[in-house]
Design an enzyme around this catalytic site. Sequence first.
Site, mmCIF file in Angstrom:
data_model
loop_
_atom_site.group_PDB
_atom_site.id
_atom_site.type_symbol
_atom_site.label_atom_id
_atom_site.label_comp_id
_atom_site.label_asym_id
_atom_site.label_seq_id
_atom_site.Cartn_x
_atom_site.Cartn_y
_atom_site.Cartn_z
ATOM 1 N N ASN A 166 23.024 -80.832 82.166
ATOM 2 C CA ASN A 166 22.037 -80.407 83.161
ATOM 3 C C ASN A 166 20.917 -81.453 83.301
ATOM 4 O O ASN A 166 21.059 -82.570 82.837
ATOM 5 C CB ASN A 166 21.489 -79.015 82.851
ATOM 6 C CG ASN A 166 21.226 -78.219 84.122
ATOM 7 O OD1 ASN A 166 20.624 -78.725 85.051
ATOM 8 N ND2 ASN A 166 21.683 -76.984 84.159
ATOM 9 N N HIS A 173 23.493 -84.561 83.150
ATOM 10 C CA HIS A 173 24.719 -84.580 82.341
ATOM 11 C C HIS A 173 24.897 -85.853 81.512
ATOM 12 O O HIS A 173 25.996 -86.423 81.446
ATOM 13 C CB HIS A 173 25.948 -84.382 83.243
ATOM 14 C CG HIS A 173 26.026 -83.047 83.930
ATOM 15 N ND1 HIS A 173 25.395 -81.924 83.465
ATOM 16 C CD2 HIS A 173 26.698 -82.651 85.049
ATOM 17 C CE1 HIS A 173 25.663 -80.890 84.266
ATOM 18 N NE2 HIS A 173 26.436 -81.303 85.235
ATOM 19 N N HIS A 225 32.246 -77.979 81.018
ATOM 20 C CA HIS A 225 32.012 -77.902 82.462
ATOM 21 C C HIS A 225 33.300 -77.556 83.210
ATOM 22 O O HIS A 225 33.624 -78.192 84.223
ATOM 23 C CB HIS A 225 31.447 -79.242 82.926
ATOM 24 C CG HIS A 225 30.628 -79.176 84.177
ATOM 25 N ND1 HIS A 225 31.170 -78.877 85.400
ATOM 26 C CD2 HIS A 225 29.316 -79.364 84.390
ATOM 27 C CE1 HIS A 225 30.213 -78.906 86.315
ATOM 28 N NE2 HIS A 225 29.078 -79.197 85.722
ATOM 29 N N TYR A 253 35.617 -75.740 85.801
ATOM 30 C CA TYR A 253 35.520 -75.029 87.083
ATOM 31 C C TYR A 253 36.700 -74.070 87.109
ATOM 32 O O TYR A 253 37.856 -74.508 87.081
ATOM 33 C CB TYR A 253 35.706 -75.976 88.262
ATOM 34 C CG TYR A 253 34.604 -76.947 88.549
ATOM 35 C CD1 TYR A 253 34.308 -77.996 87.685
ATOM 36 C CD2 TYR A 253 33.892 -76.864 89.738
ATOM 37 C CE1 TYR A 253 33.319 -78.913 87.992
ATOM 38 C CE2 TYR A 253 32.904 -77.785 90.054
ATOM 39 C CZ TYR A 253 32.629 -78.804 89.173
ATOM 40 O OH TYR A 253 31.656 -79.727 89.488
ATOM 41 N N GLU A 304 28.217 -72.513 82.382
ATOM 42 C CA GLU A 304 27.986 -73.539 81.372
ATOM 43 C C GLU A 304 26.937 -73.058 80.370
ATOM 44 O O GLU A 304 25.746 -73.070 80.675
ATOM 45 C CB GLU A 304 27.493 -74.824 82.054
ATOM 46 C CG GLU A 304 28.377 -75.299 83.193
ATOM 47 C CD GLU A 304 27.609 -76.165 84.193
ATOM 48 O OE1 GLU A 304 26.876 -77.076 83.772
ATOM 49 O OE2 GLU A 304 27.723 -75.909 85.393
HETATM 50 C C1 BGC Z 1 25.101 -78.829 88.117
HETATM 51 C C2 BGC Z 1 25.285 -79.153 89.567
HETATM 52 C C3 BGC Z 1 26.058 -80.429 89.673
HETATM 53 C C4 BGC Z 1 27.364 -80.271 88.969
HETATM 54 C C5 BGC Z 1 28.116 -81.559 88.957
HETATM 55 C C6 BGC Z 1 26.440 -78.654 87.504
HETATM 56 O O1 BGC Z 1 26.305 -78.390 86.150
HETATM 57 O O2 BGC Z 1 24.308 -77.705 87.917
HETATM 58 O O3 BGC Z 1 24.053 -79.274 90.226
HETATM 59 O O4 BGC Z 1 26.269 -80.800 90.994
HETATM 60 O O5 BGC Z 1 27.153 -79.861 87.655
HETATM 61 O O6 BGC Z 1 29.442 -81.345 88.812
#
Ligand code: BGC
Length: 367
Positions: free
Chosen positions: A92, A118, A192, A194, A331
């Site tokens: 973050n 990140h 991370h 999805y 996350e």
């Molecule tokens: C963030 C998003 C960002 C994404 C990138 C997330 O953890 O909160 O703002 O675009 O990660 O993949």
Amino acid sequence: MVNSLGASVAGAVEARRGEFGTLADGRKVESAELANAKGMSVRILALGGVIQELKAPDRNGKPADVVLGYATAQQYLDQPQYFGATVGRYANRIAVGKFSLDGKQYQLETNDGPNHLHGGKQGFDKVLWKIESVSAGSPAKAVLTYTSADGEGGYPGRLQVTATYTLNDKNELSIEYRATTDKPTIVNITNHSYFNLAGEATPTDVFGHRLTLFASKYTPVNATLIPTGERRAVARTAFDFTKPHAIGERVRDGRDEQLRIARGYDHNYIVDGEAGQLRPAARVEEPTSGRVLELLQSAPGVQFYSGNFLDATSTGKSKRVYRQGDGFCLEPQVFPDSPNRSDFPSARLNPGQTYVNTMVLRFSAAP
Ligand code: BGC
């Protein structure tokens, strides 16, 4: 029963080491695969500790891959979206990439507008981890390590990180990050992934998924997605998921300034209960397949991100172009920008202490 690695098992969960592919510069990317007899399996890459594939059964027992990701290792470097990745040292954002520790100021890379995101350009998602061990059993386990040199990415201290992935026969995948340092530093490591519980290959977004977040407050953000410091009650707002709501139900509610700023949900929720204790953070149900994901976590916050910045520039494993809302992330982490907020749970790690962030992804199916 025969599991997806083709081996006969009785209760025990199978494990295998493999080679996933080769990067453009010739480096080999090893993988670890864990698979149980209940239709669940996971493939983890040495590159970024990425969860490249995660299969879970639907209500008829039919497994599908429920995470977004790439077919080849090099794509994870060329088109970074942090699919399935281990994110660190600080997941973050950190405002303008600055923080101080014991009176000394540190400047990290700014790679997201004015802010640090990140871990910077060469974060934990883009380095090769070492696969220390892959073992079958109950549970099966893959242990990965990475040592981040003192000063790497601008962060102080030599950080030794261990990521342990375990899969049991109750369809629970747990991920535990541990880290130690030789100088005071800051740490916030998360996964991370999805998710699309209908299946990565199905051409649908996640807006029909029904989400519950066990969080009565969240941290609103400014125009660059840095928390303002407020802990706002979710009650009577589009952010209230204390009872299940479809992710898409209110995501386009332009009356909510926070949804406009982030183009949807991209916010840290303060998980109810006591940080440090493994407790329920979220439950997601996908109505057509029946797949259910429950998240338990020890971290104080969870970033709920509705895939707002997926913009059809990445093509996934099954040759599907990923568009806005095709996956969601949960996350577990400390709050964004906490090194600059003494009123937020601390991200500080001292020598002699061990950082621990534990999360459990529990899969099941609703009738
Ligand atoms: C963030 C998003 C960002 C994404 C990138 C997330 O953890 O909160 O703002 O675009 O990660 O993949």
